[in-house]
Design an enzyme around this catalytic site. Structure first.
Site, PDB file in Angstrom:
ATOM      1  N   TYR A   5      90.932 102.040 101.462  1.00 27.30           N
ATOM      2  CA  TYR A   5      90.711 103.027 100.407  1.00 27.30           C
ATOM      3  C   TYR A   5      89.206 103.285 100.440  1.00 27.30           C
ATOM      4  O   TYR A   5      88.419 102.390 100.126  1.00 27.30           O
ATOM      5  CB  TYR A   5      91.151 102.444  99.062  1.00 27.30           C
TER       6      TYR A   5
ATOM      7  N   TRP B 294      77.666 104.356 106.789  1.00 27.87           N
ATOM      8  CA  TRP B 294      77.404 105.802 106.950  1.00 27.87           C
ATOM      9  C   TRP B 294      78.165 106.365 108.165  1.00 27.87           C
ATOM     10  O   TRP B 294      77.572 106.892 109.119  1.00 27.87           O
ATOM     11  CB  TRP B 294      75.912 106.058 107.095  1.00 27.87           C
TER      12      TRP B 294
ATOM     13  N   THR C 193      81.745  96.754 105.178  1.00 30.12           N
ATOM     14  CA  THR C 193      80.779  97.794 104.834  1.00 30.12           C
ATOM     15  C   THR C 193      79.431  97.223 104.379  1.00 30.12           C
ATOM     16  O   THR C 193      79.364  96.104 103.866  1.00 30.12           O
ATOM     17  CB  THR C 193      81.375  98.663 103.687  1.00 30.12           C
ATOM     18  N   ASP C 194      78.399  98.042 104.528  1.00 33.49           N
ATOM     19  CA  ASP C 194      77.078  97.729 103.972  1.00 33.49           C
ATOM     20  C   ASP C 194      77.136  97.627 102.440  1.00 33.49           C
ATOM     21  O   ASP C 194      76.280  96.998 101.827  1.00 33.49           O
ATOM     22  CB  ASP C 194      76.062  98.808 104.376  1.00 33.49           C
TER      23      ASP C 194
ATOM     24  N   ILE D  66     100.248  99.427 104.167  1.00 29.31           N
ATOM     25  CA  ILE D  66      99.792  98.028 104.241  1.00 29.31           C
ATOM     26  C   ILE D  66      99.903  97.299 102.901  1.00 29.31           C
ATOM     27  O   ILE D  66      99.785  96.084 102.844  1.00 29.31           O
ATOM     28  CB  ILE D  66      98.346  97.907 104.807  1.00 29.31           C
TER      29      ILE D  66
ATOM     30  N   GLN E 220      88.907 108.260 110.443  1.00 27.81           N
ATOM     31  CA  GLN E 220      87.834 108.496 111.425  1.00 27.81           C
ATOM     32  C   GLN E 220      87.783 107.404 112.488  1.00 27.81           C
ATOM     33  O   GLN E 220      87.830 107.673 113.690  1.00 27.81           O
ATOM     34  CB  GLN E 220      86.475 108.534 110.720  1.00 27.81           C
TER      35      GLN E 220
ATOM     36  N   TYR F 206      84.301  99.614  95.012  1.00 26.85           N
ATOM     37  CA  TYR F 206      84.742  99.676  96.417  1.00 26.85           C
ATOM     38  C   TYR F 206      84.128  98.511  97.207  1.00 26.85           C
ATOM     39  O   TYR F 206      84.827  97.795  97.932  1.00 26.85           O
ATOM     40  CB  TYR F 206      84.329 101.026  97.011  1.00 26.85           C
TER      41      TYR F 206
END
Ligand SMILES: NC(=O)c1ccc[n+]([C@@H]2O[C@H](COP(=O)([O-])OP(=O)(O)OC[C@H]3O[C@@H](n4cnc5c(N)ncnc54)[C@H](OP(=O)(O)O)[C@@H]3O)[C@@H](O)[C@H]2O)c1
Length: 284
Positions: A61, A150, A101-102, A37, A11, A125
């Site tokens: 991932y 999100w 990420t949050d 990678i 995305q 994750y």
């Protein structure tokens, strides 16, 4: 400026490449087919040959639930893959943006997490994304760590696409209403990332569309704007268990963006509006 973007088949990477090209930058996007990678040798060869001035590392991932059972694969991509890229960036003296990420935060409390707050991931994750942040900080001086949340973009699956698909067959949905955060439209974020990589305002940033909501608010706004008649029942996280535990409070402060003179992203409701237009354009 020569920029290497990982994750072009996902995305965010897709939109970053698109914006870089629109701004006449020399951008090369790679997916795992062109450059895995996790393969240190290949990463070194590729980057030593391309000699980018900057790397925007969007590959990851991202299967949050699957990661709990598929730990080696998640670790290899998120931690070892990022280590390979960071070391290779150091060799050619490239600037580096690492997308985080949050989910590095534990979601306790109700205040927005600040950029300098100590991460404490509650899922695997999130743990791998945090470990990779640490590696980037250890290996490099000229780095940006940009935590986002999100995510939705044209090139891939996301919450909005899932809601639109469900609305075709369901008139009633159960949605979790006690997790709070902010959606991030990759179109808006990629403009910021292209600004950032051309600056020397290094450090840790939070970046998402403005405003906070929960998943019920998010779904309601999608259905209002898209004119779907779907009844939503609010359920709690406990009533809708998932393999990975998710933070209840994913609110993030954007003060570093503002203090550094970057423009904040538009409000999340406005981002949904433009995303629905983008989806409709694609259908035509
Ligand atoms: N999605 C979210 O809600 C969310 C939330 C917060 C943060 N983030 C972070 O935002 C970034 C972008 O997410 P996204 O939603 O755009 O991801 P995405 O759509 O799931 O795409 C992931 C990308 O990573 C690439 N990739 C996976 N394994 C690879 C490997 N071994 N070698 C090279 N490339 C590999 C994939 O390439 P192939 O398809 O070619 O295999 C794909 O291009 C990630 O860092 C993610 O952790 C995402």
């Amino acid at each position: 400026m020569q920029i290497l973007v990982t994750g072009v088949t996902g995305q965010l990477g897709h939109d970053v490449v698109r914006h870089g090209v629109e701004r006449n930058l020399n951008v090369t996007g790679v997916g795992s087919n062109e450059l895995d990678i996790t393969n240190e040798k290949k990463v070194n060869e590729y980057i030593n040959q391309l000699k980018p001035d900057a790397i925007i590392h969007c590959a990851a991932y991202t299967a949050v639930d699957k990661a709990e059972d598929d730990r080696d694969a998640c670790w290899n991509v998120n931690v070892e893959g990022t280590r390979n890229l960071a070391k290779a960036a150091k060799n050619v003296d490239a600037k580096f943006i690492y997308i985080s990420t949050d989910y590095v935060f534990d979601g306790e409390g109700s205040s927005p997490f600040k950029e300098q707050d100590t991460p404490n991931p509650i899922g695997y994750y999130g743990l791998t994304k945090y470990k990779a942040e640490e590696i980037v900080k250890q290996e490099l001086d000229r780095f940006f760590i940009v935590r986002i949340s999100w995510v939705f973009g044209i090139n891939g699956n996301n919450f909005i696409k899932t809601m639109l698909r469900l609305a075709e067959t369901k008139s009633e949905l159960n949605i979790v209403g006690d997790q709070y955060g902010s959606p991030t439209y990759t179109f808006d974020l990629s403009k910021l990332l292209i600004d950032m990589i051309q600056s020397d305002k290094y450090g840790i940033y939070h970046a998402s569309n403005e405003g906070f909501c929960n998943w019920v608010d998010f779904a309601k706004e999608i259905f209002i704007q898209n004119q779907n008649e779907v009844e939503i029942n609010l359920v709690t996280t406990e009533e809708y268990p998932t393999r990975a535990v998710r933070p209840k409070n994913s609110r993030m402060s954007k003060s570093k963006l503002i203090d550094s003179g970057f423009r904040t992203l538009p409000k999340w409701q406005d981002a949904i509006k433009r995303y629905l237009e983008e989806l409709n354009q694609e259908v035509k």
